[in-house]
Scaffold this motif. Sequence first.
Motif, mmCIF file in Angstrom:
data_model
loop_
_atom_site.group_PDB
_atom_site.id
_atom_site.type_symbol
_atom_site.label_atom_id
_atom_site.label_comp_id
_atom_site.label_asym_id
_atom_site.label_seq_id
_atom_site.Cartn_x
_atom_site.Cartn_y
_atom_site.Cartn_z
ATOM 1 N N THR A 119 0.752 -1.347 -0.062
ATOM 2 C CA THR A 119 0.175 -0.371 -0.046
ATOM 3 C C THR A 119 0.849 1.562 -0.164
ATOM 4 O O THR A 119 2.206 1.020 0.679
ATOM 5 N N VAL A 120 0.144 2.332 -0.569
ATOM 6 C CA VAL A 120 1.153 3.527 -0.644
ATOM 7 C C VAL A 120 -0.145 4.494 0.278
ATOM 8 O O VAL A 120 -0.851 4.730 -1.185
ATOM 9 N N SER A 121 0.385 5.504 0.604
ATOM 10 C CA SER A 121 -0.621 6.573 1.173
ATOM 11 C C SER A 121 0.144 7.717 0.662
ATOM 12 O O SER A 121 0.859 8.294 0.669
ATOM 13 N N MET A 122 -1.153 8.224 0.547
ATOM 14 C CA MET A 122 -1.111 9.767 0.261
ATOM 15 C C MET A 122 -1.799 11.198 0.676
ATOM 16 O O MET A 122 -2.973 10.355 0.899
ATOM 17 N N PRO A 123 -1.667 11.865 0.986
ATOM 18 C CA PRO A 123 -2.262 13.172 1.985
ATOM 19 C C PRO A 123 -3.043 13.740 0.594
ATOM 20 O O PRO A 123 -4.375 13.572 1.066
ATOM 21 N N LEU A 124 -2.222 14.037 -0.432
ATOM 22 C CA LEU A 124 -3.582 14.096 -1.547
ATOM 23 C C LEU A 124 -2.850 12.984 -2.839
ATOM 24 O O LEU A 124 -2.174 13.307 -3.144
ATOM 25 N N TRP A 125 -4.144 13.187 -3.405
ATOM 26 C CA TRP A 125 -3.889 12.321 -4.482
ATOM 27 C C TRP A 125 -4.673 12.851 -5.743
ATOM 28 O O TRP A 125 -5.677 13.766 -5.631
ATOM 29 N N ARG A 126 -4.225 13.109 -7.600
ATOM 30 C CA ARG A 126 -4.973 13.674 -8.732
ATOM 31 C C ARG A 126 -4.870 12.765 -9.792
ATOM 32 O O ARG A 126 -3.982 12.301 -9.756
ATOM 33 N N GLY A 127 -6.098 12.506 -10.362
ATOM 34 C CA GLY A 127 -5.576 11.687 -10.940
ATOM 35 C C GLY A 127 -6.808 12.132 -12.540
ATOM 36 O O GLY A 127 -7.638 12.917 -12.134
ATOM 37 N N ARG A 128 -6.222 11.093 -13.393
ATOM 38 C CA ARG A 128 -7.254 11.178 -14.642
ATOM 39 C C ARG A 128 -8.678 10.668 -14.967
ATOM 40 O O ARG A 128 -9.041 9.330 -14.262
ATOM 41 N N LEU A 129 -9.539 11.892 -14.687
ATOM 42 C CA LEU A 129 -11.207 10.919 -15.192
ATOM 43 C C LEU A 129 -10.637 9.558 -15.641
ATOM 44 O O LEU A 129 -11.716 8.506 -15.078
ATOM 45 N N ALA A 130 -10.992 9.815 -16.660
ATOM 46 C CA ALA A 130 -10.542 8.642 -18.088
ATOM 47 C C ALA A 130 -10.128 7.640 -17.584
ATOM 48 O O ALA A 130 -10.330 6.131 -17.761
ATOM 49 N N ASP A 131 -9.264 7.761 -16.684
ATOM 50 C CA ASP A 131 -8.655 5.938 -16.155
ATOM 51 C C ASP A 131 -9.248 5.434 -14.698
ATOM 52 O O ASP A 131 -8.250 4.377 -14.861
#
Length: 141
Positions: A119-131
């Motif tokens: 697992t990888v924890s991140m306080p903030l994450w942004r990704g491409r919605l199409a993915d």
Amino acid sequence: MSEFAGTSQGPASVITEPFPDLQLQLLIQLLDRELRSSLPITLNVPSGVLYGDIIGHEAWKAEWARTLRQVEGEAANLIAEFPETVDQGIKEMRAGDDTQLPRWIHLRDATLVVGSVNTVSMPLWRGRLADVSGWGLGQPQ
């Protein structure tokens, strides 16, 4: 007879992009109306299963800017203004087109599960919605 008869160059290249889930786009648009709104969500993404709290773009941008303000060094002030600078550039590119649906998804307190134990924890994450290939409200227990 070729369907491209009369063209000396042949067919033009066409760039296609996966189509994002309309319901997820509308959910994000709804969350964008209130800066403090969030919902627990689980996403299927190419790298694994991702879960956290889905937030709107403005909430993500505010938290991202707050994180960048904590960076130390000579460029700290410049970096802190970066989220707003990016948004301004996007607004100028879209000038007059308010009908576009979101193309990005943002999570707070995100956890990415890769394989069965990593697992990888991140306080903030942004990704491409199409993915995003699948999603559900709630998080794993």
